[in-house]
Enzyme design. Structure first.
Site, PDB file in Angstrom:
ATOM      1  N   LYS A  52     -48.241 114.517  38.479  1.00  0.00           N
ATOM      2  CA  LYS A  52     -49.530 114.466  39.181  1.00  0.00           C
ATOM      3  C   LYS A  52     -50.690 114.486  38.213  1.00  0.00           C
ATOM      4  CE  LYS A  52     -47.812 116.584  43.331  1.00  0.00           C
ATOM      5  NZ  LYS A  52     -47.130 117.810  43.636  1.00  0.00           N
ATOM      6  N   LYS A  86     -41.782 111.983  32.466  1.00  0.00           N
ATOM      7  CA  LYS A  86     -41.656 111.759  33.906  1.00  0.00           C
ATOM      8  C   LYS A  86     -43.016 111.466  34.533  1.00  0.00           C
ATOM      9  CE  LYS A  86     -42.439 116.447  35.348  1.00  0.00           C
ATOM     10  NZ  LYS A  86     -42.671 117.205  36.523  1.00  0.00           N
ATOM     11  N   LYS A 137     -46.012 124.917  29.948  1.00  0.00           N
ATOM     12  CA  LYS A 137     -47.341 125.360  30.403  1.00  0.00           C
ATOM     13  C   LYS A 137     -48.065 126.127  29.298  1.00  0.00           C
ATOM     14  CE  LYS A 137     -47.691 124.001  34.720  1.00  0.00           C
ATOM     15  NZ  LYS A 137     -48.643 123.003  35.138  1.00  0.00           N
TER      16      LYS A 137
HETATM   17  P1  TYM Z   1     -43.660 119.357  42.332  1.00  0.00           P
HETATM   18  O1  TYM Z   1     -44.741 119.489  43.333  1.00  0.00           O
HETATM   19  O2  TYM Z   1     -44.013 119.163  40.930  1.00  0.00           O
HETATM   20  O3  TYM Z   1     -42.686 118.224  42.769  1.00  0.00           O
HETATM   21  C1  TYM Z   1     -42.154 118.185  44.082  1.00  0.00           C
HETATM   22  C2  TYM Z   1     -40.782 117.555  44.084  1.00  0.00           C
HETATM   23  O4  TYM Z   1     -40.863 116.273  43.484  1.00  0.00           O
HETATM   24  C3  TYM Z   1     -39.938 116.183  42.418  1.00  0.00           C
HETATM   25  N1  TYM Z   1     -40.508 115.375  41.340  1.00  0.00           N
HETATM   26  C4  TYM Z   1     -39.834 114.384  40.739  1.00  0.00           C
HETATM   27  N2  TYM Z   1     -38.600 113.924  40.921  1.00  0.00           N
HETATM   28  C5  TYM Z   1     -38.227 112.882  40.152  1.00  0.00           C
HETATM   29  N3  TYM Z   1     -39.035 112.307  39.213  1.00  0.00           N
HETATM   30  C6  TYM Z   1     -40.286 112.747  39.005  1.00  0.00           C
HETATM   31  N4  TYM Z   1     -41.063 112.162  38.121  1.00  0.00           N
HETATM   32  C7  TYM Z   1     -40.736 113.853  39.770  1.00  0.00           C
HETATM   33  N5  TYM Z   1     -41.896 114.546  39.815  1.00  0.00           N
HETATM   34  C8  TYM Z   1     -41.731 115.485  40.782  1.00  0.00           C
HETATM   35  C9  TYM Z   1     -39.699 117.604  41.954  1.00  0.00           C
HETATM   36  O5  TYM Z   1     -38.474 117.736  41.301  1.00  0.00           O
HETATM   37  C10 TYM Z   1     -39.752 118.352  43.248  1.00  0.00           C
HETATM   38  O6  TYM Z   1     -38.516 118.289  43.903  1.00  0.00           O
HETATM   39  N6  TYM Z   1     -42.151 124.023  41.876  1.00  0.00           N
HETATM   40  C11 TYM Z   1     -42.041 122.868  42.689  1.00  0.00           C
HETATM   41  C12 TYM Z   1     -42.456 123.100  44.130  1.00  0.00           C
HETATM   42  C13 TYM Z   1     -41.649 124.149  44.773  1.00  0.00           C
HETATM   43  C14 TYM Z   1     -40.314 124.009  45.274  1.00  0.00           C
HETATM   44  C15 TYM Z   1     -39.972 125.294  45.778  1.00  0.00           C
HETATM   45  C16 TYM Z   1     -39.411 122.943  45.312  1.00  0.00           C
HETATM   46  C17 TYM Z   1     -42.036 125.423  44.987  1.00  0.00           C
HETATM   47  N7  TYM Z   1     -41.008 126.112  45.585  1.00  0.00           N
HETATM   48  C18 TYM Z   1     -38.722 125.507  46.332  1.00  0.00           C
HETATM   49  C19 TYM Z   1     -38.171 123.164  45.887  1.00  0.00           C
HETATM   50  C20 TYM Z   1     -37.834 124.441  46.379  1.00  0.00           C
HETATM   51  C21 TYM Z   1     -42.968 121.816  42.108  1.00  0.00           C
HETATM   52  O7  TYM Z   1     -43.913 122.113  41.429  1.00  0.00           O
HETATM   53  O8  TYM Z   1     -42.655 120.585  42.475  1.00  0.00           O
END
Ligand code: TYM
Length: 329
Positions: A197, A194, A111
């Site tokens: 979004k 990866k 970031k």
């Molecule tokens: P976020 O919103 O970026 O992604 C949500 C979930 O999707 C998974 N993910 C992926 N898995 C495999 N390949 C990819 N290309 C890929 N892109 C996203 C992420 O690993 C995640 O499981 N910080 C977290 C949100 C969060 C969270 C939590 C998750 C906040 N508190 C507590 C679990 C537990 C986030 O930004 O995920």
């Protein structure tokens, strides 16, 4: 029964990475565990979304989560900001997280590189808020993709520190929900990294068949294999990785063989991949709009979820404060 917690940040529509990282086994998860699914809207504030977008983004993720098959009468589905206990726990856990280790997390460093004009303290303590999300329900398992592995490790560290400092065995040390041997990393269509979004390389569950086809047909490839059984370069391996997630095994084997014999036609591979992604996302896509436009239903689900989540969160927070030494007069 174990407690499972799955979280997704509300910064846009869900893509295949989110699905395979955090949702895929929802049936098994929700019927065999005490499951919490939540939308991390506080986490989305690190990038300063416009006030008009904040709620819409939450609504999108809530609708898409539900469209994937989460049953709000079985699992608890809620919005992070509806559960203020999380932020109180976040403050308490911040005392157990060290600045040096937070600065070293890969996501923070990334970031800093990506948004040098907005290196806010929320970014630094992002992992602590995540730990609070998980520990507020004392979760045992957290379905996450590979990109969240380090954050989960940080949660375990904080949980362990709390237990050691106060000489209790209160917090569990949460593990990734077992989706297989390795945590999933769904690659993007641009050949590197990866699916994300904001990377412009994603296929969203809400994309129309036409959009999916156009995105897949534009995916980066190379000039083709020149030697039999050669190792695939990353751009090609990425397409196969996505194919292994959405296509039948025989189809993957068919194209693997074509590649190994230097007979592959990437146009055919992409056409098949697009078809299989469309088939896979079709039932989800069809439900999203219905749910998204049903405000009454969404409001009922969010209220019910917040109530259930607050009950569990309250229980944890009370206990935590007692352990730390807070007493009421
Ligand atoms: P976020 O919103 O970026 O992604 C949500 C979930 O999707 C998974 N993910 C992926 N898995 C495999 N390949 C990819 N290309 C890929 N892109 C996203 C992420 O690993 C995640 O499981 N910080 C977290 C949100 C969060 C969270 C939590 C998750 C906040 N508190 C507590 C679990 C537990 C986030 O930004 O995920």
């Amino acid at each position: 029964m174990e407690t499972v917690l799955s979280g997704i940040r509300s910064t846009g529509n869900l893509h295949l990475g989110n699905y395979f990282g955090a949702i895929k086994n929802f049936t098994e998860m929700q019927y065999n565990n005490n499951c919490y699914f939540f939308i991390a809207d506080y986490h989305s504030l690190t990038t300063h979304p416009k006030p008009d977008d904040l709620h819409i983004n939450v609504k999108k993720v809530l609708s898409e989560y539900l469209a994937c098959g989460i049953n709000p009468d079985v699992a608890t589905i809620y919005v992070q900001s509806d559960v203020p206990e999380v932020t109180e726990l976040y403050l308490l856990l911040n005392m157990l997280a060290y600045v040096g280790e937070l600065e070293r997390t890969t996501s923070f460093k990334e970031k800093v590189r990506k948004q040098p004009d907005n290196v806010n303290a929320g970014l630094l303590t992002y992992a602590v808020l995540m730990a609070a999300d998980i520990l507020i329900h004392n979760a045992h398992k957290v379905p996450v993709g590979k990109d969240q592995e380090q954050h989960l490790e940080m949660t375990r560290k904080i949980a362990r520190r709390f237990n050691n400092l106060y000489e209790v065995n209160f917090f569990n040390e949460p593990e990734a929900y077992n989706f297989g041997k390795q945590l999933v990393k769904v690659p993007g269509l641009d050949g590197t990294g990866k699916m994300g979004k904001s990377e412009g390389n994603g296929i969203f569950l809400f994309d129309s068949p036409k959009e999916i086809k156009s995105k897949v047909m534009k995916a980066v490839t190379d000039t083709g294999p020149t030697e039999k059984n050669q190792t695939k370069p990353e751009v090609i391996e990425n397409l196969f990785t996505i194919m292994r997630l959405v296509s039948e095994e025989e189809i993957v084997t068919f194209f693997e063989e074509k590649y190994n014999n230097c007979e592959i036609r990437y146009g055919d591979l992409k056409k098949q991949l697009a078809e299989d992604i469309i088939k896979f996302t079709d039932p989800i896509r069809k439900k999203i709009t219905d749910i998204y436009t049903n405000n009454e239903y969404l409001s009922k689900v969010a209220k019910q979820g917040a109530e259930k989540a607050r009950e569990s969160a309250n229980r944890t927070l009370k206990e935590v404060k007692k352990i730390i030494g807070f007493r009421t007069f």
